[in-house]
Design an enzyme around this catalytic site. Structure first.
Site, PDB file in Angstrom:
ATOM      1  N   LEU A   1       0.829  -1.221   0.000  1.00 17.75           N
ATOM      2  CA  LEU A   1       0.000   0.000   0.000  1.00 17.75           C
ATOM      3  C   LEU A   1       0.856   1.261   0.000  1.00 17.75           C
ATOM      4  O   LEU A   1       0.327   2.373  -0.044  1.00 17.75           O
ATOM      5  CB  LEU A   1      -0.898   0.013   1.235  1.00 17.75           C
ATOM      6  CG  LEU A   1      -2.103  -0.914   1.246  1.00 17.75           C
ATOM      7  CD1 LEU A   1      -2.916  -0.677   2.519  1.00 17.75           C
ATOM      8  CD2 LEU A   1      -2.990  -0.684   0.035  1.00 17.75           C
ATOM      9  N   SER A   2       2.176   1.096   0.043  1.00 17.92           N
ATOM     10  CA  SER A   2       3.047   2.278   0.146  1.00 17.92           C
ATOM     11  C   SER A   2       2.895   3.249  -1.023  1.00 17.92           C
ATOM     12  O   SER A   2       2.905   4.469  -0.805  1.00 17.92           O
ATOM     13  CB  SER A   2       4.510   1.854   0.312  1.00 17.92           C
ATOM     14  OG  SER A   2       4.672   1.270   1.580  1.00 17.92           O
TER      15      SER A   2
ATOM     16  N   LYS B   1      15.412  -6.248   4.044  1.00 13.11           N
ATOM     17  CA  LYS B   1      15.750  -5.221   5.043  1.00 13.11           C
ATOM     18  C   LYS B   1      17.158  -5.388   5.633  1.00 13.11           C
ATOM     19  O   LYS B   1      17.752  -4.427   6.098  1.00 13.11           O
ATOM     20  CB  LYS B   1      14.701  -5.202   6.159  1.00 13.11           C
ATOM     21  CG  LYS B   1      13.379  -4.621   5.693  1.00 13.11           C
ATOM     22  CD  LYS B   1      12.364  -4.522   6.799  1.00 13.11           C
ATOM     23  CE  LYS B   1      11.052  -3.987   6.252  1.00 13.11           C
ATOM     24  NZ  LYS B   1      10.023  -3.810   7.263  1.00 13.11           N
TER      25      LYS B   1
ATOM     26  N   ASP C   1      10.372   1.796  10.836  1.00 14.26           N
ATOM     27  CA  ASP C   1       9.399   0.865  11.432  1.00 14.26           C
ATOM     28  C   ASP C   1       9.324   1.045  12.949  1.00 14.26           C
ATOM     29  O   ASP C   1       8.259   0.904  13.559  1.00 14.26           O
ATOM     30  CB  ASP C   1       9.800  -0.593  11.137  1.00 14.26           C
ATOM     31  CG  ASP C   1       9.552  -0.984   9.690  1.00 14.26           C
ATOM     32  OD1 ASP C   1       8.641  -0.428   9.056  1.00 14.26           O
ATOM     33  OD2 ASP C   1      10.278  -1.873   9.184  1.00 14.26           O
TER      34      ASP C   1
ATOM     35  N   ALA D   1       9.841 -13.989  15.326  1.00 19.94           N
ATOM     36  CA  ALA D   1      11.247 -13.552  15.401  1.00 19.94           C
ATOM     37  C   ALA D   1      11.815 -13.394  13.994  1.00 19.94           C
ATOM     38  O   ALA D   1      12.981 -13.678  13.748  1.00 19.94           O
ATOM     39  CB  ALA D   1      12.065 -14.558  16.211  1.00 19.94           C
TER      40      ALA D   1
ATOM     41  N   VAL E   1      10.789  -8.371  11.021  1.00 22.87           N
ATOM     42  CA  VAL E   1      10.253  -7.172  11.686  1.00 22.87           C
ATOM     43  C   VAL E   1      10.550  -7.180  13.197  1.00 22.87           C
ATOM     44  O   VAL E   1      10.478  -6.149  13.863  1.00 22.87           O
ATOM     45  CB  VAL E   1       8.733  -7.020  11.397  1.00 22.87           C
ATOM     46  CG1 VAL E   1       7.896  -7.918  12.277  1.00 22.87           C
ATOM     47  CG2 VAL E   1       8.285  -5.574  11.536  1.00 22.87           C
TER      48      VAL E   1
ATOM     49  N   ASN F   1       8.811 -17.987  19.258  1.00 18.96           N
ATOM     50  CA  ASN F   1       8.831 -18.179  17.806  1.00 18.96           C
ATOM     51  C   ASN F   1       8.840 -19.667  17.503  1.00 18.96           C
ATOM     52  O   ASN F   1       9.426 -20.463  18.240  1.00 18.96           O
ATOM     53  CB  ASN F   1      10.081 -17.520  17.206  1.00 18.96           C
ATOM     54  CG  ASN F   1      10.001 -17.416  15.697  1.00 18.96           C
ATOM     55  OD1 ASN F   1       9.037 -16.876  15.164  1.00 18.96           O
ATOM     56  ND2 ASN F   1      10.978 -17.947  14.998  1.00 18.96           N
TER      57      ASN F   1
ATOM     58  N   LYS G   1      15.869 -18.754  16.136  1.00 20.98           N
ATOM     59  CA  LYS G   1      15.786 -17.341  15.752  1.00 20.98           C
ATOM     60  C   LYS G   1      15.598 -16.454  16.987  1.00 20.98           C
ATOM     61  O   LYS G   1      16.054 -15.322  17.015  1.00 20.98           O
ATOM     62  CB  LYS G   1      14.634 -17.127  14.767  1.00 20.98           C
ATOM     63  CG  LYS G   1      14.906 -17.683  13.387  1.00 20.98           C
ATOM     64  CD  LYS G   1      14.023 -16.948  12.376  1.00 20.98           C
ATOM     65  CE  LYS G   1      13.791 -17.769  11.154  1.00 20.98           C
ATOM     66  NZ  LYS G   1      12.640 -17.314  10.379  1.00 20.98           N
TER      67      LYS G   1
HETATM   68  P1  NDP Z   1       9.348 -12.927   8.089  1.00 20.20           P
HETATM   69  O1  NDP Z   1       9.008 -13.760   6.921  1.00 20.20           O
HETATM   70  O2  NDP Z   1      10.745 -12.450   8.270  1.00 20.20           O
HETATM   71  O3  NDP Z   1       8.954 -13.723   9.418  1.00 20.20           O
HETATM   72  C1  NDP Z   1       7.759 -14.447   9.481  1.00 20.20           C
HETATM   73  C2  NDP Z   1       7.456 -14.813  10.916  1.00 20.20           C
HETATM   74  O4  NDP Z   1       6.220 -15.540  10.930  1.00 20.20           O
HETATM   75  C3  NDP Z   1       8.500 -15.733  11.557  1.00 20.20           C
HETATM   76  O5  NDP Z   1       8.551 -15.482  12.934  1.00 20.20           O
HETATM   77  C4  NDP Z   1       7.901 -17.119  11.270  1.00 20.20           C
HETATM   78  O6  NDP Z   1       8.325 -18.140  12.142  1.00 20.20           O
HETATM   79  C5  NDP Z   1       6.432 -16.832  11.502  1.00 20.20           C
HETATM   80  N1  NDP Z   1       5.582 -17.828  10.833  1.00 20.20           N
HETATM   81  C6  NDP Z   1       5.297 -17.915   9.520  1.00 20.20           C
HETATM   82  N2  NDP Z   1       4.469 -18.969   9.280  1.00 20.20           N
HETATM   83  C7  NDP Z   1       4.262 -19.558  10.483  1.00 20.20           C
HETATM   84  C8  NDP Z   1       3.496 -20.688  10.894  1.00 20.20           C
HETATM   85  N3  NDP Z   1       2.795 -21.426  10.022  1.00 20.20           N
HETATM   86  N4  NDP Z   1       3.495 -21.002  12.210  1.00 20.20           N
HETATM   87  C9  NDP Z   1       4.191 -20.261  13.103  1.00 20.20           C
HETATM   88  N5  NDP Z   1       4.930 -19.179  12.782  1.00 20.20           N
HETATM   89  C10 NDP Z   1       4.966 -18.832  11.475  1.00 20.20           C
HETATM   90  O7  NDP Z   1       8.336 -11.693   8.059  1.00 20.20           O
HETATM   91  P2  NDP Z   1       8.461 -10.250   8.768  1.00 20.20           P
HETATM   92  O8  NDP Z   1       9.072 -10.413  10.114  1.00 20.20           O
HETATM   93  O9  NDP Z   1       9.052  -9.273   7.843  1.00 20.20           O
HETATM   94  O10 NDP Z   1       6.922  -9.864   8.902  1.00 20.20           O
HETATM   95  C11 NDP Z   1       6.123 -10.451   9.930  1.00 20.20           C
HETATM   96  C12 NDP Z   1       4.775  -9.783   9.968  1.00 20.20           C
HETATM   97  O11 NDP Z   1       4.917  -8.402  10.187  1.00 20.20           O
HETATM   98  C13 NDP Z   1       4.008  -9.934   8.654  1.00 20.20           C
HETATM   99  O12 NDP Z   1       2.708 -10.350   8.947  1.00 20.20           O
HETATM  100  C14 NDP Z   1       3.992  -8.544   8.058  1.00 20.20           C
HETATM  101  O13 NDP Z   1       2.786  -8.293   7.394  1.00 20.20           O
HETATM  102  C15 NDP Z   1       4.079  -7.676   9.309  1.00 20.20           C
HETATM  103  N6  NDP Z   1       4.694  -6.355   9.031  1.00 20.20           N
HETATM  104  C16 NDP Z   1       3.880  -5.257   9.125  1.00 20.20           C
HETATM  105  C17 NDP Z   1       4.373  -4.004   8.868  1.00 20.20           C
HETATM  106  C18 NDP Z   1       3.458  -2.831   8.977  1.00 20.20           C
HETATM  107  O14 NDP Z   1       3.847  -1.722   8.585  1.00 20.20           O
HETATM  108  N7  NDP Z   1       2.280  -2.985   9.509  1.00 20.20           N
HETATM  109  C19 NDP Z   1       5.781  -3.782   8.508  1.00 20.20           C
HETATM  110  C20 NDP Z   1       6.549  -5.016   8.437  1.00 20.20           C
HETATM  111  C21 NDP Z   1       6.000  -6.239   8.690  1.00 20.20           C
HETATM  112  P3  NDP Z   1       9.634 -19.024  11.776  1.00 20.20           P
HETATM  113  O15 NDP Z   1      10.804 -18.185  12.175  1.00 20.20           O
HETATM  114  O16 NDP Z   1       9.468 -20.251  12.575  1.00 20.20           O
HETATM  115  O17 NDP Z   1       9.570 -19.268  10.297  1.00 20.20           O
END
Ligand code: NDP
Length: 274
Positions: free
Chosen positions: A17-18, A67, A104, A129, A132, A152, A157
C-alpha cells in the site's frame, strides 16, 4: 525542475500500500514526484542503490525480504537502523553518502506504544522472530518497557535475537497457548493471519481482560485472532497504524515535510483492504 522519483523494493511487492500512501501525500503537498513499486530480485539490489547514488531515484523503502540484505550496499546505517540492523528507508545525504534508516521503530512507537497508558510497567509478549522483530523489540525498549518475552516457531531465531537484545526472555513455542494469560500486551509479529495464509491453530480465549493486542498485519484489517479478541471486548490495534506512521517518517526524511494523516487518506487505504 526534474520530477523526483521514489519507490519500494521487495519481493513479492504487488500488494504493497506504500505507493497509495506516498502518492497521496506527494499530491497533497504538490511535490512533483512519483512513488512506484519495484519487484526486485536479490541480484538487482546493487543496481537499485546505484540509481540512488546517481540521482535517478531520490529515495526507496525496503521491505521483505531485503531489510538486512541491502545493508552491504549502504554507506552508513543511522539511528534505529544501526540499533536494529534492519533498513526500510534509504536516501543520499548532502555529502553523497547512501544512508540507511529504519522508520518501522517509529511506526510502532507512534502507532501503538504512545497510545498505551503506563506502557512501561506492562509485560509484553512478541510472537515472531522474523525480519520485523528487531524493530518491534527496539521500539519497546525505546518506549521503556522492561519486561519483554519472545516466542517463535523456530527457537534458534529467538536465541539469535537475544544475542543482540540480551534482556529478552525466550519462551517455547509449544507453551504459547498457556502463556497468553501472563501478558498485558501481546504483539503478533508473525505472518499468521495474513490474507490467504495460515492462522493460529487455537483461539486466544485465555487472556487477561485488560490485554492490549497489537497485530502487525493490516491485510486483512482484522485477522481471525484480532476479530475474536475484539468481539470479547479486548483492546486491539491492527497493522495499518504502523504502516502509516513508518511511511510518514520516510516521507519526512525525503521531503522535509511532516505529512498529515487525514481521514481521506485513512479511508483511501481502508477502501483498498476491503
Ligand atoms: P518474516 O518472513 O521475516 O517472518 C515471518 C514470521 O512468521 C516468523 O517469525 C515465522 O516463524 C512466523 N511464521 C510464519 N508462518 C508460520 C506458521 N505457520 N506457524 C508459526 N509461525 C509462522 O516476516 P516479517 O518479520 O518481515 O513480517 C512479519 C509480519 O509483520 C508480517 O505479517 C507482516 O505483514 C508484518 N509487518 C507489518 C508491517 C506494517 O507496517 N504494519 C511492517 C513489516 C511487517 P519461523 O521463524 O518459525 O519461520
Amino acid at each position: 525542475m526534474k520530477n523526483k522519483s521514489f519507490a519500494i523494493i521487495g519481493n513479492p511487492i504487488a500488494h504493497s500500500l506504500s505507493p497509495l500512501l506516498h502518492n497521496y501525500w506527494l499530491d497533497k503537498y504538490k511535490i512533483k514526484a512519483n512513488y512506484s513499486l519495484l519487484d526486485v530480485k536479490e541480484n538487482e539490489i546493487e543496481k537499485i542503490t546505484k540509481k540512488i547514488r546517481d540521482g535517478r531515484i531520490n529515495g526507496i523503502n525496503v521491505t521483505l525480504p531485503y531489510k538486512q540484505k541491502i545493508i552491504p550496499y549502504i554507506d552508513k546505517l543511522v539511528n534505529d537502523a544501526k540499533s536494529t540492523n534492519s533498513v526500510n528507508t534509504i536516501f543520499l545525504d548532502s555529502s553523497n553518502s547512501l544512508i540507511g534508516e529504519n522508520t518501522d521503530v517509529y511506526g510502532l512507537q507512534a502507532g501503538y506504544l504512545k497510545k498505551i497508558d503506563e506502557a512501561e510497567n506492562k509485560k509484553v509478549l512478541i510472537i515472531g522472530a522474523g525480519g520485523v522483530a528487531p524493530s518491534v523489540i527496539f521500539a519497546l525498549k525505546k518506549s521503556k518497557l522492561k519486561n519483554i518475552s519472545i516466542i517463535n516457531r523456530t527457537h534458534e531465531k529467538s536465541i539469535f535475537l537475544k544475542k543482540r537484545f540480551n534482556f529478552l526472555e525466550i519462551l517455547e513455542w509449544k507453551s504459547l497457548e498457556s502463556e497468553l494469560i501472563n501478558f498485558d500486551i501481546i504483539i503478533n509479529a508473525t505472518s499468521l493471519g495474513l490474507k490467504d495464509s495460515n492462522d493460529f491453530e487455537f483461539n486466544f480465549s485465555r487472556v487477561k481482560q485488560s490485554l492490549i493486542y497489537i497485530d502487525t498485519i493490516y491485510n486483512p484489517l482484522e485477522t481471525k485472532t484480532l476479530k475474536f479478541l475484539k468481539e470479547n471486548n479486548i483492546k486491539t490495534f491492527n497493522g495499518l497504524e504502523m504502516l502509516i506512521y513508518q511511511g510518514q517518517k520516510s516521507f519526512y526524511l525525503w521531503n522535509k515535510i511532516n505529512p498529515e494523516i487525514d481521514d481521506q487518506l485513512v479511508n483511501l487505504l481502508v477502501s483498498k483492504l476491503k
